[in-house]
Design an enzyme around this catalytic site. Sequence first.
Site, PDB file in Angstrom:
ATOM      1  N   PHE A  89       0.795  -1.225   0.000  1.00 25.05           N
ATOM      2  CA  PHE A  89       0.000   0.000   0.000  1.00 25.05           C
ATOM      3  C   PHE A  89       0.827   1.275   0.000  1.00 25.05           C
ATOM      4  O   PHE A  89       0.281   2.355  -0.081  1.00 25.05           O
ATOM      5  CB  PHE A  89      -0.944   0.012   1.212  1.00 25.05           C
ATOM      6  CG  PHE A  89      -2.030  -1.002   1.107  1.00 25.05           C
ATOM      7  CD1 PHE A  89      -3.246  -0.694   0.521  1.00 25.05           C
ATOM      8  CD2 PHE A  89      -1.831  -2.294   1.573  1.00 25.05           C
ATOM      9  CE1 PHE A  89      -4.243  -1.644   0.414  1.00 25.05           C
ATOM     10  CE2 PHE A  89      -2.828  -3.247   1.473  1.00 25.05           C
ATOM     11  CZ  PHE A  89      -4.032  -2.921   0.887  1.00 25.05           C
ATOM     12  N   ASP A 204       0.573  -3.651  20.411  1.00 26.82           N
ATOM     13  CA  ASP A 204       1.608  -4.389  19.690  1.00 26.82           C
ATOM     14  C   ASP A 204       2.993  -4.046  20.231  1.00 26.82           C
ATOM     15  O   ASP A 204       3.921  -3.763  19.478  1.00 26.82           O
ATOM     16  CB  ASP A 204       1.525  -4.092  18.195  1.00 26.82           C
ATOM     17  CG  ASP A 204       2.295  -5.125  17.367  1.00 26.82           C
ATOM     18  OD1 ASP A 204       2.494  -6.249  17.854  1.00 26.82           O
ATOM     19  OD2 ASP A 204       2.688  -4.798  16.233  1.00 26.82           O
ATOM     20  N   ASP A 394     -16.654 -16.334   6.619  1.00 26.58           N
ATOM     21  CA  ASP A 394     -16.980 -15.407   7.707  1.00 26.58           C
ATOM     22  C   ASP A 394     -18.373 -14.819   7.480  1.00 26.58           C
ATOM     23  O   ASP A 394     -18.544 -13.661   7.129  1.00 26.58           O
ATOM     24  CB  ASP A 394     -15.916 -14.308   7.751  1.00 26.58           C
ATOM     25  CG  ASP A 394     -16.135 -13.332   8.892  1.00 26.58           C
ATOM     26  OD1 ASP A 394     -16.809 -13.704   9.872  1.00 26.58           O
ATOM     27  OD2 ASP A 394     -15.638 -12.198   8.794  1.00 26.58           O
TER      28      ASP A 394
END
Length: 446
Positions: A89, A204, A394
Amino acid sequence: MGACLSATKVSGGSSGNTTAHHRKTATNAEKQSQKPNNQQVRCSQPLKNKQKPEKQSGIIPWGKRTDFGYDKDFDQRYTIGKLLGHGQFGYTYVAIDKVNGDRVAVKKIDKNKMILPIAVEDVKREVKILKALKGHENVVQFYNAFEDDSYVYIVMELCEGGELLDRILAKKDSRYSEKDAAVVVRQMLKVAAECHLHGLVHRDMKPENFLFKSTRPDSPLKATDFGLSDFIKPGKRFRDIVGSAYYVAPEVLKRRSGPESDVWSIGVITYILLCGKRPFWDKTEDGIFKEVLKNKPDFRRKPWPTISDDAKDFLKKMLVKDPRARLTAAQALSHQWVREGGNASDIPVDISILSNLRQFVKYSRLKQFALRALASTLNEEEIADLRDQFDAIDVDKSGSISLEEMRQVNISIVCLTSIRLHKTSLFLSLIGWFQCRPLLKIFLGS
């Protein structure tokens, strides 16, 4: 440098807030494609987001439709230089400020790759977080955000002092002490305390996400990656699974996490800094999670008899399974072992600790290399195919596959659908599938 749930990041939506550095990474949207580069595969979000190539859908990406409200004069202010890293990206570069000649880091994010609204919100949230933490001595400094018709540019402080563990291993004469570890841990806790003060959870905390500002011995440590961070309201809990397997807190695996999970992760880092080994480890992700949920860290085997009682006391209060009984970041900063002017020993640690650390770093980077090599075989069309398959399973669009959804799907159909992909892509599909199995067994108790 962690295991990904193979060091895994598995994420669904956060509780109550779905919209809620410079390393060699990009924004959270970017990170979805970069997980293999960091040994992390986010099993739900990247598969859930159907970011098919624009040429296939014919739809204008949300990034191209969005006016982020950022300044529009990036080219007049900065000159882009050396490439530091890249993902699907966007790219991260060194850039030069045309006014004062300062070197900065610029994260350049392609609007064409922001296919869904969530990718746009990820960029906006990261900028918001960096603004909220601006000025803290242990957080990479945010300078400004810019945009033009094709890109968003996030301009930040350039950190050139290297990663945390590399710096420790590079110490001359192998002089590394508990005091050195305490100085590092104190700076991490300051970051966590500042985040929590702003209603923010980092989610994180791990050695790779901390860089030194410069190569000077007294250089501050900087938290550099907030791509998975999010805001949370008092009393609320995150329901998604986010983090790296080595560092993930028990409550994260139980889908009831909050700010306390950052403290657990720093406790795991401290344990590694003091002995060079992981407190919870197994050959499989399933085994790692079971260790995290059920077992206690070992403080008896070598080199722990040579580590001070204060250091062990600090760790035992950080690595508490019950988040309610765990020290907060602010409380941990007051502990006699870690506080400034505290009693952490300045005597060099046993040489075996540095040897353990060296092996830990080598193992982690070998795994990173293998995952990067596998991921490089996937093109955008194949990634989109995998996302479609996950999205088909899902059903409730929660971002993770429940046991009931697993029962209802015919796995043979999924596998047959994958056969048209390149053999390596099929291999990765199956890896992703079987990585989900131990997660489901732990999360759902089956």
